[in-house]
Design an enzyme around this catalytic site. Structure first.
Site, mmCIF file in Angstrom:
data_model
loop_
_atom_site.group_PDB
_atom_site.id
_atom_site.type_symbol
_atom_site.label_atom_id
_atom_site.label_comp_id
_atom_site.label_asym_id
_atom_site.label_seq_id
_atom_site.Cartn_x
_atom_site.Cartn_y
_atom_site.Cartn_z
ATOM 1 N N ASN A 36 0.799 -1.223 0.000
ATOM 2 C CA ASN A 36 0.000 0.000 0.000
ATOM 3 C C ASN A 36 0.831 1.272 0.000
ATOM 4 O O ASN A 36 0.280 2.373 0.016
ATOM 5 C CB ASN A 36 -1.008 -0.017 1.152
ATOM 6 N N CYS A 130 -16.443 -3.751 -4.354
ATOM 7 C CA CYS A 130 -15.702 -5.027 -4.260
ATOM 8 C C CYS A 130 -16.340 -5.804 -3.109
ATOM 9 O O CYS A 130 -17.318 -5.363 -2.520
ATOM 10 C CB CYS A 130 -14.215 -4.777 -4.017
HETATM 11 C C1 EPZ Z 1 -6.823 1.786 1.460
HETATM 12 O O1 EPZ Z 1 -7.971 1.620 0.652
HETATM 13 C C2 EPZ Z 1 -6.069 0.471 1.406
HETATM 14 N N1 EPZ Z 1 -5.680 0.197 0.026
HETATM 15 C C3 EPZ Z 1 -6.977 -0.652 1.929
HETATM 16 O O2 EPZ Z 1 -6.205 -1.832 1.945
HETATM 17 C C4 EPZ Z 1 -7.390 -0.327 3.364
HETATM 18 O O3 EPZ Z 1 -8.283 -1.315 3.828
HETATM 19 C C5 EPZ Z 1 -8.082 1.046 3.390
HETATM 20 O O4 EPZ Z 1 -7.198 2.048 2.823
HETATM 21 C C6 EPZ Z 1 -8.439 1.487 4.802
HETATM 22 O O5 EPZ Z 1 -7.273 1.528 5.586
HETATM 23 C C7 EPZ Z 1 -4.594 0.842 -0.472
HETATM 24 O O6 EPZ Z 1 -3.951 1.649 0.192
HETATM 25 C C8 EPZ Z 1 -4.210 0.502 -1.880
HETATM 26 P P1 EPZ Z 1 -10.263 4.452 2.090
HETATM 27 P P2 EPZ Z 1 -8.852 2.917 0.246
HETATM 28 O O7 EPZ Z 1 -10.456 5.400 0.973
HETATM 29 O O8 EPZ Z 1 -7.984 4.100 0.148
HETATM 30 C C9 EPZ Z 1 -14.813 5.661 2.310
HETATM 31 C C10 EPZ Z 1 -5.727 -4.046 1.503
HETATM 32 O O9 EPZ Z 1 -6.200 -5.045 2.025
HETATM 33 N N2 EPZ Z 1 -14.547 6.488 1.118
HETATM 34 O O10 EPZ Z 1 -9.306 4.806 3.189
HETATM 35 O O11 EPZ Z 1 -9.666 2.534 -0.939
HETATM 36 C C11 EPZ Z 1 -14.717 4.160 2.018
HETATM 37 O O12 EPZ Z 1 -15.949 3.684 1.518
HETATM 38 C C12 EPZ Z 1 -6.626 -2.920 1.106
HETATM 39 O O13 EPZ Z 1 -4.492 -3.859 1.285
HETATM 40 C C13 EPZ Z 1 -15.575 7.296 0.611
HETATM 41 O O14 EPZ Z 1 -16.689 7.312 1.125
HETATM 42 O O15 EPZ Z 1 -9.798 3.050 1.492
HETATM 43 C C14 EPZ Z 1 -14.391 3.584 3.365
HETATM 44 O O16 EPZ Z 1 -15.578 3.422 4.104
HETATM 45 C C15 EPZ Z 1 -8.085 -3.301 1.284
HETATM 46 N N3 EPZ Z 1 -15.323 8.056 -0.489
HETATM 47 C C16 EPZ Z 1 -13.534 4.664 4.030
HETATM 48 O O17 EPZ Z 1 -13.754 5.862 3.270
HETATM 49 C C17 EPZ Z 1 -14.100 8.079 -1.104
HETATM 50 O O18 EPZ Z 1 -13.923 8.815 -2.099
HETATM 51 C C18 EPZ Z 1 -12.034 4.378 4.010
HETATM 52 O O19 EPZ Z 1 -11.685 4.051 2.693
HETATM 53 C C19 EPZ Z 1 -13.075 7.262 -0.579
HETATM 54 C C20 EPZ Z 1 -13.320 6.487 0.539
#
Ligand code: EPZ
Length: 432
Positions: A36, A130
């Site tokens: 990540n 997903c």
């Molecule tokens: C990152 O995903 C990681 N992936 C994920 O790891 C990790 O689970 C996640 O952060 C939380 O720590 C990478 O870094 C490549 P978020 P990301 O945006 O950035 C909401 C793994 O297993 N949200 O921090 O996609 C979202 O729905 C993966 O390595 C919005 O609403 O997660 C969630 O509820 C899985 N709108 C929360 O924020 C947006 O535009 C956190 O998601 C973006 C996010």
């Protein structure tokens, strides 16, 4: 192709992992570079026309997908066998991330900010949901719009364009890791200053910031909730070493905890795992921390059940939730796990129940009454960390557990069966 599955629209070999449980893990392994951090940093190489060298890149399916995506844009990527990648993004011909790649890896969205910042345009397929949730990207889009980009969503694509992005004051409604990274990267070439409030504080965000600063970006505050980026005219070259993968490290610590073993992790950074180490100590583990290693010793004891609540860093990481569900399955006592980040991240619980685990799910809370022993069963991985949880359960279960669809595992764990065998596990990859 025998046993192939239409995984994410492409034929993928459906290997399985066969695990004979019951052996306490012992020995030492080396932690790989963080997936990540590698993914946003690879995407960030689009920001510069100068040669970029990235070291300690983990050999993972998701990294290969990101490299394929960059190459499809005309980026020259070469890598030697020592996990070092050399990137030349001086001749980018395509500013487009196609659906067939984006749907296999949502982190492809990370090319959006760099493309708009450097080329003034980008067409990136919407990643879609997903297994663990809807995974919207509205905050990425709104941030770019705040910086002056015109963004349209057409035929499943995010179409963004801007003469030149302009610095903005952005406050994230929700803490978003890749949202923070995408907009931090976009802001490096914008005119003026950008402030990101309620920014993600993950160590990987800091690593991305250090990579950008190495290229000549003016970024301060990464690791805190407020990041300031002053735009510059162009970025140069850099040689950057990816930090160790704290989630891989945490997963192997739980592998030791669930089997009552003693394991040493080399090249692990304990200060990125504080919340996890606190819970492992609560479970009865003895933990020794060194300059670049972490050692866990369960002294043959069964872990005690622990209560977990996932929150953004520095709280307990959601990416370690499935692994602790597995540990709680065989722990002494009742453990309550509350998932506050994603709305559907308990699919591994259904599979653990097939192995005899005693869970009750109430909304985003899983209450687990530990059992003495899980029994082996054929189980199916549904997402990256769920599959890791099932592998851990297999290491503790009586008998031979067959974990199906382990292409999920290969996305985020480098040579998992090799590293586990190094620790004495009886595990092998079997073709379908
Ligand atoms: C990152 O995903 C990681 N992936 C994920 O790891 C990790 O689970 C996640 O952060 C939380 O720590 C990478 O870094 C490549 P978020 P990301 O945006 O950035 C909401 C793994 O297993 N949200 O921090 O996609 C979202 O729905 C993966 O390595 C919005 O609403 O997660 C969630 O509820 C899985 N709108 C929360 O924020 C947006 O535009 C956190 O998601 C973006 C996010």
């Amino acid at each position: 192709m025998a046993g192939a599955s239409i995984g994410c629209g492409r034929l993928v070999p459906v290997d399985k992992l066969l695990i004979k449980g019951g052996t306490p893990l012992r020995g030492a392994i080396t932690v790989s570079g963080a997936k990540n951090a590698a993914l946003p940093i690879l995407a960030g190489s689009l920001l510069s026309a100068e040669p970029i060298v990235i070291k300690n890149v983990p050999q993972l399916k998701d990294v290969a997908t990101m490299i394929t995506l960059l190459q499809s844009m005309g980026v020259q990527v070469t890598f030697d066998d020592k996990l070092n990648v050399e990137i030349d993004a001086s001749k980018v011909t395509e500013r487009r991330a196609p659906y067939d790649l984006v749907k296999t890896m949502r982190a492809s969205i990370l090319v959006l900010g760099p493309l708009v910042a450097r080329y003034g345009e980008a067409a990136v397929s919407l990643p879609g949901g997903c297994a663990i949730g809807a995974r919207p990207v509205n905050l990425h889009v709104q941030g770019l719009q705040a910086m002056g980009a015109e963004v349209a969503i057409e035929n499943g694509f995010i179409l963004a364009r801007a003469e030149r992005l302009v610095g903005a004051h952005i406050v994230f409604d929700t803490v978003t890791v890749t949202g923070t990274e995408n907009l931090m990267m976009a802001a490096t070439l914008a005119r003026g200053e950008t402030v990101l409030e309620n920014a993600a504080r993950e160590p990987e965000v800091i690593d991305v910031a250090n990579f950008l600063i190495g290229m000549g970006a003016d970024v301060s505050g990464a690791g805190s909730s407020t990041i300031r980026i002053r735009g510059v005219e162009q970025l140069g070259n850099v040689e950057h070493v990816i930090l160790p993968d704290r989630i891989e490290a945490g997963t192997y610590l739980v592998a030791a905890a669930i089997t009552g073993g003693k394991v040493r992790l080399n090249q692990a950074s304990s200060d990125h795992l504080e919340a996890v180490l606190v819970k492992l100590r609560e479970a009865g583990a003895e933990i020794i921390i060194g300059e670049h290693f972490i050692e866990i010793d369960m002294k043959g004891r069964r872990p005690s059940a622990v209560d977990i609540r996932t929150t953004p860093y520095p709280g307990f990481p959601t990416d370690m939730q499935a692994q602790f569900c597995a540990m709680n399955s065989i722990a002494d006592g009742v453990g309550t796990i509350k998932e506050t980040i994603f709305e559907n991240r308990f699919q591994h619980v259904l599979e653990l129940q097939r192995m005899g685990a005693d869970f009750e799910i109430e909304g985003n809370t899983a209450v687990c009454r530990g059992v003495e022993k899980l029994t082996a069963a054929p189980v199916m991985a549904t997402d990256l960390r769920a599959s890791a949880g099932l592998v851990l359960a297999g290491l503790a279960a009586e008998g031979e557990t067959l974990v199906d669809r382990i292409y999920h595992v290969d996305r985020g764990y480098e040579r998992i069966e090799e590293k586990l065998r190094q620790l004495g596990a009886e595990i092998k990859r079997v073709p379908n």
